[in-house]
Design an enzyme around this catalytic site. Sequence first.
Site, mmCIF file in Angstrom:
data_model
loop_
_atom_site.group_PDB
_atom_site.id
_atom_site.type_symbol
_atom_site.label_atom_id
_atom_site.label_comp_id
_atom_site.label_asym_id
_atom_site.label_seq_id
_atom_site.Cartn_x
_atom_site.Cartn_y
_atom_site.Cartn_z
ATOM 1 N N THR A 185 0.852 -1.188 0.000
ATOM 2 C CA THR A 185 0.000 0.000 0.000
ATOM 3 C C THR A 185 0.885 1.233 0.000
ATOM 4 O OG1 THR A 185 -0.009 0.153 2.390
ATOM 5 C CG2 THR A 185 -1.798 -1.090 1.377
ATOM 6 N N GLU A 330 -5.992 -3.150 -0.107
ATOM 7 C CA GLU A 330 -6.364 -4.208 0.843
ATOM 8 C C GLU A 330 -7.639 -4.952 0.420
ATOM 9 O OE1 GLU A 330 -5.424 -1.167 1.525
ATOM 10 O OE2 GLU A 330 -4.333 -1.013 3.421
ATOM 11 N N LYS A 439 -11.695 19.313 11.752
ATOM 12 C CA LYS A 439 -12.601 19.473 12.899
ATOM 13 C C LYS A 439 -12.626 20.939 13.285
ATOM 14 C CE LYS A 439 -11.918 14.758 14.275
ATOM 15 N NZ LYS A 439 -10.595 14.288 13.857
ATOM 16 N N TRP A 444 -17.432 18.439 11.953
ATOM 17 C CA TRP A 444 -16.548 17.967 10.880
ATOM 18 C C TRP A 444 -16.859 18.651 9.564
ATOM 19 C CZ3 TRP A 444 -15.924 11.897 11.200
ATOM 20 C CH2 TRP A 444 -15.308 11.590 12.435
HETATM 21 P P1 AMP Z 1 -4.996 2.701 -2.496
HETATM 22 O O1 AMP Z 1 -4.957 1.450 -1.728
HETATM 23 O O2 AMP Z 1 -3.640 3.292 -2.732
HETATM 24 O O3 AMP Z 1 -5.761 2.600 -3.770
HETATM 25 O O4 AMP Z 1 -5.763 3.782 -1.613
HETATM 26 C C1 AMP Z 1 -7.049 3.544 -1.104
HETATM 27 C C2 AMP Z 1 -7.656 4.830 -0.623
HETATM 28 O O5 AMP Z 1 -7.875 5.717 -1.720
HETATM 29 C C3 AMP Z 1 -9.022 4.666 -0.010
HETATM 30 O O6 AMP Z 1 -8.968 4.247 1.331
HETATM 31 C C4 AMP Z 1 -9.615 6.054 -0.168
HETATM 32 O O7 AMP Z 1 -9.182 6.936 0.846
HETATM 33 C C5 AMP Z 1 -9.025 6.524 -1.472
HETATM 34 N N1 AMP Z 1 -9.989 6.327 -2.550
HETATM 35 C C6 AMP Z 1 -10.048 5.335 -3.450
HETATM 36 N N2 AMP Z 1 -11.072 5.522 -4.310
HETATM 37 C C7 AMP Z 1 -11.692 6.663 -3.949
HETATM 38 C C8 AMP Z 1 -12.829 7.398 -4.432
HETATM 39 N N3 AMP Z 1 -13.522 7.022 -5.497
HETATM 40 N N4 AMP Z 1 -13.162 8.513 -3.764
HETATM 41 C C9 AMP Z 1 -12.480 8.937 -2.689
HETATM 42 N N5 AMP Z 1 -11.405 8.300 -2.194
HETATM 43 C C10 AMP Z 1 -11.006 7.179 -2.809
#
Ligand code: AMP
Length: 553
Positions: A185, A330, A439, A444
Amino acid sequence: MRALIQDWPLLCHKILDYAAIQHGAREVVSRSVEGPIVRTTYAEIRTRALKVRARLVADGFERDDRIATLAWNTSRHVEAWYGIMGAGMICHTLNPRLFAEQLAWIMNDADDRMVFVDLTFVPLMEKIAPLVPGLKRIVVLTDAAHMPETTLPGAVAYEDWIAGAASGLDWFAAAETDAVALCYTSGTTGNPKGVLYSHRSNVLHAMMVTRPDAMEISSRDTVMPVVPMFHANAWGIAHAAPMAGAKLVMPGGRMDGEAIWELLDSERVTLTAAVPTVWLMLLDYLRKTGKTLPWLKRVVIGGSASPRAMTMAFEQEYDVEVIHAWGMTEMSPVGSLATMKPETADLKGEVLYDLKQKQGVAPFGVEMKLVDDNEQGLGWDGRTFGRLKVRGMAVASSYYGGAGADAFDSEGWFETGDVAHIDRHGYMQITDRAKDVIKSGGEWISTIDLENLAVAHPDVAEAAVIGVTDPKWDERPLLIVVAREGSKPDAATILKFMEGKIAKWWIPEKVVFIDDIPHTATGKINKIALRKMFSDQSEGPATLPIASVAKPI
Ligand code: AMP
């Protein structure tokens, strides 16, 4: 009583077998790293993946060995991928947007034995290799004619390497629960963490992604994943497209608007997927050139929230349906998609786009719940937001090596780190990352909502919002704006534009203009870097600041 049904294991290489048998002549088209467009087929990819499998064995690699790739989306990468997975080994995709020291850290943590590397990344690998003592073999994904001068010890050209493979060796007889792929990640704090997928989770996830209420991929589609294979398996498309028998188009290393448009047009792509930054470049190119998207039917936008203005541009100006999706490495990674239910299918105009702002509905195999700070479940009313937890058939049960154990609870729920609400029809909307939420005076403020609103202003190309310390309200939003080329908006006009569209107290007092917003290695707005630039240093330094230093390539 045990059922009397065959135990047919869900194995990743069976996807390629199926594609080769039922859709063997279907094309896989790549913009090669050497330059020309290269055409092959699923049948040919399977033959060559089996050579990769045989050569890995001949070189002495064994079951469960971690074999890395540092490569763009190309057919050679697909062959190497399936060859590794079908050899009972673990395919570890590396993100080349990270720095050498970060990649070396990740490779050592994974204990990688071998790496396939694209020509573009040979100089990067030259820096990494001396730092990874466990590395036994380096294969450059090219042929002898393009092999560069390199200090990489024993580096060999891929075409020479597989030419020496024995034929006749079948796939390794794996169990469906065996590990097959590893992806770290981008981890915004602390060290990056490895997610270890199984054959089973990848196959089930690919089935989930192809379904009509997800990406709806069929053999009549031509699919181009612009999202890289190193970003959570190209969101599952590198499995889903061959499973569906769809023609696959791989964009290689060029992600600029012109290069992406060329392939969309010349290959008649019907479905594509990437993060909003890529679509920003494409839309910009279309507007400047007057080009259109006559073949494209659906675009999947995820990784960060799709701005309303972007969704509307695709749908209204170019007649392309937007599928807004959310997920995480994940989760293999797809967690939700904003496709229509009968309850929403007739929505039109602004209410339709209100819905498309949402990240959507969990498909079969993903469960979601919202909890408050006392772990109490929250209702699905489309307003009350809380921490989003998930579990499911392709969701990690822990991280590689046991890191980050506190993200998983005893009932198998995984803490996403996202804050969201879910409406009565099951549509989930992310309002923030838990650590980005502002905050203000005990209430929020959603930074995503503010960002979306700001980019709806015609003079704004990109916008980010962070919280800055405020003596009266604890925190207030700061709006950071990149102006659209050729325009010079001022703060007052942008703030005026926001009035009446959100609660008054959400509107920032300050706007700053910058030339470029920094992005993470997976294309998200890099809020840690922005906080360092514009506010206090409230967040302590990460052990390995993986996300604060993504570099352009
Ligand atoms: P990654 O594992 O690098 O793809 O990151 C995952 C994170 O990306 C998620 O927990 C979200 O915070 C963010 N994320 C993924 N898709 C979206 C979406 N469509 N809108 C907002 N945040 C997103």
